[in-house]
Design a protein around this motif. Structure first.
Motif: not given
Length: 167
Positions: A103-110
């Motif tokens: 799982y990842i956050c896809g916002v900017g370079n988060h």
């Protein structure tokens, strides 16, 4: 009167069901939630995730998102084309199959710079516990006292209440 006895009986039986049968809800990041600069790998370390458990991602809506990716997407902090982002701020992901999950956050370079990613291994659902045998006579311990199985008293109470309701 009979309905309240039945309700209490069902409540006792439900309370005796082990939590492992119902699954566990894991608040990702515990009280920190899904946020920047948190070590999610350390958070996941030592936890055991099973089919039937759920991951709950809590964050401010519009600030982050959650993407389920594959191993390559995890390493590159990039979701494959067509990946649908979860964006409600209270996203619940049921763990339905065993295996590795990313799982990842896809916002900017988060993901790449701010560490908003983690991977877990989901284990197969544990086998249901064996039924507790009801002894015909009490066993005697080394101290001379009676050894009663864990649920014997509960089972006896439930059967008694049901018998009273039926009669």
């Amino acid at each position: 009167m009979a309905s309240s006895i039945i309700f209490m009986t069902l409540a006792l039986v439900a309370a005796s069901v082990p939590a492992s049968v119902m699954g566990t809800d894991f608040m990702v990041g515990d009280d920190k939630g899904w946020t920047l600069n948190f070590d999610y790998q350390a958070w996941a370390e030592g936890k055991q995730f099973y089919v039937g458990d759920k991951l709950v991602f809590m964050y401010a809506e519009g600030v982050h998102n959650v993407l389920k990716v594959n191993g390559t997407g995890f390493q590159q902090c990039a979701a494959p084309a067509g990946t649908v982002a979860l964006t409600t701020g209270n996203d619940v992901i049921p763990l339905e199959t065993p295996g590795r999950k990313w799982y990842i956050c896809g916002v900017g370079n988060h993901c790449a710079v701010r560490n908003m990613k983690f991977a877990i291994t989901v284990l197969p659902k544990t086998a249901s516990p064996a039924p507790v045998p009801v002894p015909t006579a009490p066993e005697v311990s080394a101290a001379g006292g009676s050894v009663v199985p864990r649920y014997y008293a509960l089972i006896t109470a439930v059967v008694s209440v049901i018998a009273m309701v039926i009669v």
